[in-house]
Design a protein around this motif. Structure first.
Motif, PDB file in Angstrom:
ATOM      1  N   HIS A   1       0.825  -1.206   0.000  1.00 41.91           N
ATOM      2  CA  HIS A   1       0.000   0.000   0.000  1.00 41.91           C
ATOM      3  C   HIS A   1       0.865   1.264   0.000  1.00 41.91           C
ATOM      4  O   HIS A   1       0.470   2.287  -0.542  1.00 41.91           O
TER       5      HIS A   1
ATOM      6  N   PRO B   1      -0.705   3.067  -3.392  1.00 37.32           N
ATOM      7  CA  PRO B   1      -1.795   3.459  -2.489  1.00 37.32           C
ATOM      8  C   PRO B   1      -3.139   3.627  -3.190  1.00 37.32           C
ATOM      9  O   PRO B   1      -3.564   4.727  -3.519  1.00 37.32           O
TER      10      PRO B   1
ATOM     11  N   ALA C   1      -8.164   0.602   1.382  1.00 43.10           N
ATOM     12  CA  ALA C   1      -7.493  -0.668   1.705  1.00 43.10           C
ATOM     13  C   ALA C   1      -6.879  -0.593   3.103  1.00 43.10           C
ATOM     14  O   ALA C   1      -6.850  -1.571   3.849  1.00 43.10           O
TER      15      ALA C   1
ATOM     16  N   GLU D   1      -6.748   7.816   4.108  1.00 40.28           N
ATOM     17  CA  GLU D   1      -6.468   6.542   3.426  1.00 40.28           C
ATOM     18  C   GLU D   1      -5.110   6.587   2.719  1.00 40.28           C
ATOM     19  O   GLU D   1      -4.729   5.626   2.061  1.00 40.28           O
TER      20      GLU D   1
END
Length: 293
Positions: free
Chosen positions: A14, A18, A102, A204
């Motif tokens: 990630h 991302p 995620a 995020e």
């Protein structure tokens, strides 16, 4: 492979890639533990992640560097808590989104995330004193019932929502459109520093991500995704505020709008939403009544 190894590999992925969970789903179906990532042929990785071959090669290369780092420890040094989509602390309401984050990265009081009573307050960056007075009027009953107030740390209405909530002794979460190393706008750095002590910052994006205009509409879906309902104060006809409302409507959230003067262009957004079925409100008890139905 144990769970902590998977977490580390996922955090490394990630960090270098991302994207929301739906973009990673094909890769996770092919390689559920991410233990093959370095060995997947680049053409296949490109296909699984819907990226170019060049980017797939680069992704594998950088992933191999970051997977050697203990990602959790790296975040811990900066008091950042990364929460994967599979973590018990991850808000289940976000999984109802078409494109859930995620990973969410948080800083501050984690327990605020677990409070199911959450209400978003959003509005224009050019908000006037009318927004401040409206927020002061509607908030007390909600804070009394321990509702956590969510907004986006933008200037104007968002800033007022966070500041007034804190001044009334309430709890608030700021959803950022950047990584936690790059608070935006800069004028809210002091507010963000204050919030990471007693409130909660959430994003995020990995910490290094700088402000990009397309990140902010993405942030809006998280604001509505976390909340039971969304209150709109002042907003122009076409604005980010209205796009947050569209996310909220799509996800079946309660929409509340504060009516304003017919002479103000900042009343057009809430008035149009009232036409579309948003509930006009002028005190916090009306909101509680709807949310407690």
């Amino acid at each position: 492979m144990n769970n902590s190894q998977f977490i580390n590999r996922f955090l490394a992925l990630h960090y270098v890639f991302p994207v929301p969970l739906n973009k990673l789903q094909p890769l996770l179906e092919y390689d559920p533990k991410l233990d093959e990532l370095e060995k997947i042929p680049p053409y296949l990785l490109a296909k699984l992640c819907s990226i170019s071959l060049e980017r797939a090669n680069k992704l594998q290369k950088i992933f191999q560097e970051f997977v050697e780092i203990t990602m959790y420890q790296m975040y811990e040094k900066h008091s950042i808590i990364p929460i994967l989509f599979s973590d018990p602390n991850y808000p289940k309401s976000l999984l109802n989104l078409y494109d859930p984050p995620a990973v969410i990265y948080v800083k501050g009081k984690l327990e605020l995330l677990g409070n199911p009573k959450k209400l978003a307050i959003i509005g224009s960056r050019e908000a006037t004193e009318y927004t401040a007075e409206s927020i002061k009027t509607i908030l007390p009953p909600l804070i009394n019932e321990e509702y956590v107030i969510i907004s986006g740390l933008a200037k104007g209405a968002d800033t007022l929502a966070h500041e007034i909530t804190m001044s009334l002794g309430g709890k608030t979460i700021a959803v950022l459109g950047t990584g936690l190393f790059h608070v935006y706008p800069k004028q809210n750095l002091k507010l963000a520093n204050e919030m990471e002590q007693n409130q909660l910052l959430l994003t995020e994006y990995p910490p290094y991500i700088t402000p990009q205009k397309w990140n902010f509409p993405m942030r809006n879906r998280i604001i509505s995704g976390l909340s039971q309902g969304v209150v709109i104060t002042e907003a122009k006809k076409k604005s980010g505020t209205v796009s947050t409302m569209e996310h909220a409507l799509e996800n079946g959230k309660e929409i509340f709008a504060i009516p304003g003067s017919i002479h103000s262009p900042l009343s057009i957004g809430p008035h149009l939403l009232i036409l579309e079925g948003a509930k006009p409100v002028w005190n916090g008890h009306q909101i509680l009544e709807e949310l407690n139905k």
